[in-house]
Design a protein around this motif. Structure first.
Motif, PDB file in Angstrom:
ATOM      1  N   VAL A 171      49.303  65.839  33.800  1.00 54.73           N
ATOM      2  CA  VAL A 171      49.574  66.643  32.596  1.00 54.73           C
ATOM      3  C   VAL A 171      49.163  68.092  32.851  1.00 54.73           C
ATOM      4  O   VAL A 171      49.906  69.026  32.532  1.00 54.73           O
ATOM      5  CB  VAL A 171      48.833  66.060  31.373  1.00 54.73           C
ATOM      6  CG1 VAL A 171      48.985  66.956  30.153  1.00 54.73           C
ATOM      7  CG2 VAL A 171      49.327  64.642  31.072  1.00 54.73           C
ATOM      8  N   ARG A 172      47.991  68.301  33.457  1.00 55.38           N
ATOM      9  CA  ARG A 172      47.509  69.661  33.743  1.00 55.38           C
ATOM     10  C   ARG A 172      48.382  70.387  34.765  1.00 55.38           C
ATOM     11  O   ARG A 172      48.495  71.606  34.738  1.00 55.38           O
ATOM     12  CB  ARG A 172      46.067  69.614  34.251  1.00 55.38           C
ATOM     13  CG  ARG A 172      45.043  69.325  33.184  1.00 55.38           C
ATOM     14  CD  ARG A 172      43.604  69.550  33.688  1.00 55.38           C
ATOM     15  NE  ARG A 172      43.368  69.109  35.050  1.00 55.38           N
ATOM     16  CZ  ARG A 172      42.920  67.903  35.394  1.00 55.38           C
ATOM     17  NH1 ARG A 172      42.663  67.002  34.474  1.00 55.38           N
ATOM     18  NH2 ARG A 172      42.730  67.589  36.657  1.00 55.38           N
ATOM     19  N   ALA A 173      48.996  69.636  35.681  1.00 59.51           N
ATOM     20  CA  ALA A 173      49.801  70.256  36.743  1.00 59.51           C
ATOM     21  C   ALA A 173      51.184  70.700  36.253  1.00 59.51           C
ATOM     22  O   ALA A 173      51.835  71.507  36.921  1.00 59.51           O
ATOM     23  CB  ALA A 173      49.955  69.284  37.908  1.00 59.51           C
ATOM     24  N   CYS A 174      51.622  70.187  35.123  1.00 61.62           N
ATOM     25  CA  CYS A 174      52.956  70.549  34.620  1.00 61.62           C
ATOM     26  C   CYS A 174      52.970  71.988  34.103  1.00 61.62           C
ATOM     27  O   CYS A 174      51.949  72.526  33.670  1.00 61.62           O
ATOM     28  CB  CYS A 174      53.370  69.608  33.491  1.00 61.62           C
ATOM     29  SG  CYS A 174      53.734  67.931  34.062  1.00 61.62           S
ATOM     30  N   ALA A 175      54.144  72.590  34.150  1.00 65.62           N
ATOM     31  CA  ALA A 175      54.315  73.954  33.630  1.00 65.62           C
ATOM     32  C   ALA A 175      54.136  73.933  32.114  1.00 65.62           C
ATOM     33  O   ALA A 175      54.417  72.931  31.457  1.00 65.62           O
ATOM     34  CB  ALA A 175      55.707  74.467  33.990  1.00 65.62           C
ATOM     35  N   PRO A 176      53.691  75.044  31.549  1.00 75.92           N
ATOM     36  CA  PRO A 176      53.557  75.093  30.083  1.00 75.92           C
ATOM     37  C   PRO A 176      54.926  75.006  29.414  1.00 75.92           C
ATOM     38  O   PRO A 176      55.937  75.426  29.982  1.00 75.92           O
ATOM     39  CB  PRO A 176      52.891  76.442  29.819  1.00 75.92           C
ATOM     40  CG  PRO A 176      52.942  77.206  31.081  1.00 75.92           C
ATOM     41  CD  PRO A 176      53.270  76.273  32.195  1.00 75.92           C
ATOM     42  N   GLU A 177      54.935  74.431  28.216  1.00 75.27           N
ATOM     43  CA  GLU A 177      56.178  74.353  27.444  1.00 75.27           C
ATOM     44  C   GLU A 177      56.604  75.762  27.055  1.00 75.27           C
ATOM     45  O   GLU A 177      55.779  76.639  26.820  1.00 75.27           O
ATOM     46  CB  GLU A 177      55.976  73.497  26.189  1.00 75.27           C
ATOM     47  CG  GLU A 177      55.505  72.084  26.464  1.00 75.27           C
ATOM     48  CD  GLU A 177      56.492  71.238  27.265  1.00 75.27           C
ATOM     49  OE1 GLU A 177      57.712  71.473  27.171  1.00 75.27           O
ATOM     50  OE2 GLU A 177      56.033  70.338  27.974  1.00 75.27           O
ATOM     51  N   LEU A 178      57.907  75.986  27.007  1.00 74.52           N
ATOM     52  CA  LEU A 178      58.441  77.291  26.640  1.00 74.52           C
ATOM     53  C   LEU A 178      58.568  77.409  25.124  1.00 74.52           C
ATOM     54  O   LEU A 178      58.887  76.421  24.448  1.00 74.52           O
ATOM     55  CB  LEU A 178      59.824  77.488  27.261  1.00 74.52           C
ATOM     56  CG  LEU A 178      59.913  77.457  28.784  1.00 74.52           C
ATOM     57  CD1 LEU A 178      61.372  77.585  29.220  1.00 74.52           C
ATOM     58  CD2 LEU A 178      59.070  78.555  29.394  1.00 74.52           C
ATOM     59  N   SER A 179      58.363  78.609  24.642  1.00 67.34           N
ATOM     60  CA  SER A 179      58.639  78.858  23.229  1.00 67.34           C
ATOM     61  C   SER A 179      60.157  78.891  23.060  1.00 67.34           C
ATOM     62  O   SER A 179      60.903  78.960  24.049  1.00 67.34           O
ATOM     63  CB  SER A 179      58.039  80.206  22.801  1.00 67.34           C
ATOM     64  OG  SER A 179      58.744  81.267  23.450  1.00 67.34           O
ATOM     65  N   THR A 180      60.627  78.855  21.839  1.00 71.60           N
ATOM     66  CA  THR A 180      62.068  78.914  21.592  1.00 71.60           C
ATOM     67  C   THR A 180      62.655  80.194  22.171  1.00 71.60           C
ATOM     68  O   THR A 180      63.705  80.167  22.821  1.00 71.60           O
ATOM     69  CB  THR A 180      62.349  78.830  20.076  1.00 71.60           C
ATOM     70  OG1 THR A 180      61.781  77.606  19.592  1.00 71.60           O
ATOM     71  CG2 THR A 180      63.828  78.860  19.783  1.00 71.60           C
ATOM     72  N   ALA A 181      61.962  81.307  21.988  1.00 69.65           N
ATOM     73  CA  ALA A 181      62.451  82.588  22.508  1.00 69.65           C
ATOM     74  C   ALA A 181      62.498  82.577  24.041  1.00 69.65           C
ATOM     75  O   ALA A 181      63.465  83.058  24.644  1.00 69.65           O
ATOM     76  CB  ALA A 181      61.562  83.731  22.015  1.00 69.65           C
ATOM     77  N   GLU A 182      61.473  82.020  24.681  1.00 72.40           N
ATOM     78  CA  GLU A 182      61.455  81.938  26.143  1.00 72.40           C
ATOM     79  C   GLU A 182      62.571  81.045  26.659  1.00 72.40           C
ATOM     80  O   GLU A 182      63.233  81.366  27.650  1.00 72.40           O
ATOM     81  CB  GLU A 182      60.103  81.408  26.631  1.00 72.40           C
ATOM     82  CG  GLU A 182      58.949  82.369  26.425  1.00 72.40           C
ATOM     83  CD  GLU A 182      57.594  81.701  26.659  1.00 72.40           C
ATOM     84  OE1 GLU A 182      56.685  82.408  27.118  1.00 72.40           O
ATOM     85  OE2 GLU A 182      57.458  80.485  26.381  1.00 72.40           O
TER      86      GLU A 182
END
Length: 155
Positions: A73-84
């Motif tokens: 879980v820590r190794a995954c990329a952060p979730e993107l915001s709608t704008a991103e």
């Protein structure tokens, strides 16, 4: 925890002959091939053994995270915001085919985009199941997934 045929195969190795096609992949490590393979197996066991009852579907990403090894879980990329996400989609649309392929190969997975392949309430379906794996030496391990071919893909 529900034991699945795939999960049992991860623990015990293959039994019998596979249906479908086997496709070998190789992972390179910095001298930790067996521990890298063990982590792959740990992750697959976690997500293939936790099958929520259909009455509880769909399952939240947070529920999946609670059943997935924390190191992953820590190794995954952060979730993107709608704008991103909208900005990435705009940038992706202007790429040529080769650029799109390169972008998809290099783009880090978010947890939500990865777990969707294992979530039975998702529209995504994995086209493979674990068959076997091993470590040849300290710097290289291999996996042997069984490809699940649909009649459309066999021709």
């Amino acid at each position: 925890m529900t034991r699945t045929v795939e999960g049992i195969r991860i623990f015990q190795g293959p039994q019998g002959n596979p249906e479908g096609v086997l496709r070998r992949f190789v992972g390179q490590t910095d001298g930790h091939s067996q521990s890298s393979l063990d982590r792959c197996k740990e992750l697959l066991i976690a997500v293939t053994h936790w099958i929520p009852p259909r009455s509880e579907l769909p399952v939240s990403v947070e529920d999946w995270k609670a059943h997935t090894p924390d190191w992953f879980v820590r190794a995954c990329a952060p979730e993107l915001s709608t704008a991103e996400a909208e900005e990435e989609l705009r940038a992706w649309r202007v790429l040529d085919e080769a650029g799109k392929v390169r972008y998809e190969a290099e783009r880090p997975w978010t947890f939500a985009s990865w777990i969707g392949w294992f979530d039975y309430s998702s529209d995504l379906r994995r086209s493979w199941r674990w068959w076997n794996g091993g470590a040849d030496d300290d710097s290289e391990f291999w996996g042997l997934p069984r490809l699940c071919l649909t009649p459309d893909l066999r021709g």
